[in-house]
Design an enzyme around this catalytic site. Structure first.
Site, PDB file in Angstrom:
ATOM      1  CB  SER A   9      17.004 -97.668  11.521  1.00  0.00           C
ATOM      2  OG  SER A   9      15.545 -96.714  11.897  1.00  0.00           O
ATOM      3  CG  HIS A  34      15.738-100.374  14.822  1.00  0.00           C
ATOM      4  ND1 HIS A  34      15.902-101.048  16.170  1.00  0.00           N
ATOM      5  CD2 HIS A  34      15.719 -99.156  14.988  1.00  0.00           C
ATOM      6  CE1 HIS A  34      15.968 -99.916  16.906  1.00  0.00           C
ATOM      7  NE2 HIS A  34      16.047 -98.812  16.443  1.00  0.00           N
ATOM      8  CG  ASP A  36      14.422 -95.847  15.099  1.00  0.00           C
ATOM      9  OD1 ASP A  36      14.738 -96.232  16.081  1.00  0.00           O
ATOM     10  OD2 ASP A  36      15.085 -95.860  14.293  1.00  0.00           O
ATOM     11  CG  MET A  38      11.625 -90.849  17.256  1.00  0.00           C
ATOM     12  SD  MET A  38      12.329 -89.869  16.237  1.00  0.00           S
ATOM     13  CE  MET A  38      13.786 -91.174  16.088  1.00  0.00           C
ATOM     14  CG  HIS A  67      14.398 -97.683  19.776  1.00  0.00           C
ATOM     15  ND1 HIS A  67      15.407 -97.096  19.146  1.00  0.00           N
ATOM     16  CD2 HIS A  67      14.601 -97.465  21.192  1.00  0.00           C
ATOM     17  CE1 HIS A  67      16.036 -96.204  20.149  1.00  0.00           C
ATOM     18  NE2 HIS A  67      15.283 -96.432  21.302  1.00  0.00           N
TER      19      HIS A  67
HETATM   20  C1  DX5 Z   1      17.997 -92.663  16.437  1.00  0.00           C
HETATM   21  C2  DX5 Z   1      17.303 -94.039  16.077  1.00  0.00           C
HETATM   22  C3  DX5 Z   1      18.426 -95.034  15.092  1.00  0.00           C
HETATM   23  C4  DX5 Z   1      18.475 -94.066  13.844  1.00  0.00           C
HETATM   24  C5  DX5 Z   1      19.867 -94.972  13.544  1.00  0.00           C
HETATM   25  O1  DX5 Z   1      17.143 -92.113  17.608  1.00  0.00           O
HETATM   26  O2  DX5 Z   1      17.096 -94.821  17.165  1.00  0.00           O
HETATM   27  O3  DX5 Z   1      17.688 -96.339  15.003  1.00  0.00           O
HETATM   28  O4  DX5 Z   1      17.568 -94.457  12.889  1.00  0.00           O
HETATM   29  O5  DX5 Z   1      20.046 -94.263  12.243  1.00  0.00           O
HETATM   30  P1  DX5 Z   1      21.643 -94.179  11.739  1.00  0.00           P
HETATM   31  O6  DX5 Z   1      22.059 -95.384  11.753  1.00  0.00           O
HETATM   32  O7  DX5 Z   1      21.723 -93.481  10.489  1.00  0.00           O
HETATM   33  O8  DX5 Z   1      22.491 -93.489  12.773  1.00  0.00           O
HETATM   34 ZN    ZN Z   2      16.397 -97.018  17.127  1.00  0.00          ZN
END
Ligand code: DX5
Ligand code: ZN
Length: 213
Positions: A9, A34, A36, A38, A67
Site C-alpha cells: 500500500s 495497492h 487506498d 479515502m 481500494h
Molecule cells: C487501511 C488501508 C490499508 C493500510 C494498510 O484502511 O486500507 O491498505 O494502508 O496498512 P498496514 O499494512 O500498515 O496496516
Molecule cells: Zn487498503
C-alpha cells in the site's frame, strides 16, 4: 502450490517521491500496487484521488489495485478506471446497490473487488456470488495504516475461502511477516502491506518474507 500476491500500500509512501517509491516497489518484486482511496466520510481520514492514480500509472507497469473507501462509489468508478486502475474494490457497506456497482466496474473492463469491514459478516456476500473476482477482508478498521491485525479475521478468511473457492481472497491491515503466515494458511491469496513493506530497510526482503509460508 498456489500463488501468493503481495500488494504493497502506497498509503505509507513518501508522497513527495511517489515515482521513486512506486519504482522501488516494482523492482522489489511487488505483484500489484495497492492504492487506498479515502473520502473523509466512509472512513475518518482522507488520502488521494484520481490524479495520483493517473500519475502512478505512468511510472509502473504493475497492476493497480484500487481500494475505494468512499460512499457511493458509483460516482467515481469510471474516472478511476480511466486513471488506470486494474482492479477496483468497493465496500459492501458503501453502496446501495451492490450488483449495479459491480456491473459498472465490469463495464469499464476492470476486475471487481468487494470488501467487508471487520464488523461485517462474510455471509453477507453470499447473495452476490459470481459478481466479483476478489473479496477483500479488512483485518483492521479501514482508515489508517499501521494498526494491529484483528485476530478474528482469520475465521472470516477461512469462511470466505470455503464459501467462495474460486474467488481471490485479499487481506488488508496489520499484515507483517508473522500475520502473513496465518492469513496464507487461512486461505488468503493477496496480502496488502503498508508499513511492513514501505518502512522496511530492504523492501525486496520484506516482500519475499511475506510470501513465505
Ligand atoms: C487501511 C488501508 C490499508 C493500510 C494498510 O484502511 O486500507 O491498505 O494502508 O496498512 P498496514 O499494512 O500498515 O496496516
Ligand atoms: Zn487498503
Amino acid at each position: 502450490m498456489r500463488k501468493i500476491f503481495v500488494s504493497p500500500s502506497i498509503l505509507s509512501a513518501d508522497f513527495a517521491r511517489l515515482e521513486k517509491e512506486c519504482k522501488s516497489l516494482e523492482k522489489s518484486g511487488a505483484d500489484w500496487i495497492h492504492c487506498d482511496i479515502m473520502d473523509g466520510e466512509f472512513v475518518p481520514n482522507m488520502s488521494f484521488g484520481m490524479p495520483i492514480v493517473k500519475s502512478i500509472r505512468k511510472c509502473v507497469v504493475l497492476p493497480l489495485d484500487v481500494h475505494l473507501m468512499i460512499v457511493n462509489p458509483d460516482r467515481y468508478i469510471v474516472r478511476f478506471a480511466e486513471a488506470g486502475a486494474n482492479i477496483i474494490t468497493f465496500h459492501l457497506e458503501a453502496t446501495q446497490d451492490v450488483k449495479k456497482t459491480a456491473e459498472l466496474i465490469r463495464s469499464c473492463g476492470k476486475k471487481v473487488g468487494i470488501s467487508v469491514k471487520p464488523g461485517t459478516a462474510v455471509e453477507e456476500l453470499i447473495p452476490y456470488k459470481g459478481l466479483f473476482d476478489m473479496i477483500l477482508v479488512m483485518s483492521v478498521e479501514p482508515g489508517f495504516g499501521g494498526q494491529s491485525f484483528i485476530e478474528s479475521s482469520l475465521d472470516k478468511i477461512k469462511l470466505a475461502r470455503k464459501l467462495f473457492p474460486d474467488t481471490l481472497i485479499e487481506v488488508d491491515g496489520g499484515i507483517n511477516a508473522q500475520t502473513a503466515k496465518s492469513v496464507i494458511n487461512a486461505g488468503a491469496d493477496v496480502l496488502v502491506a503498508g508499513n511492513a513493506v514501505m518502512f522496511a530497510k530492504n523492501r525486496k526482503e520484506a516482500i519475499d518474507e511475506l510470501r513465505k509460508v
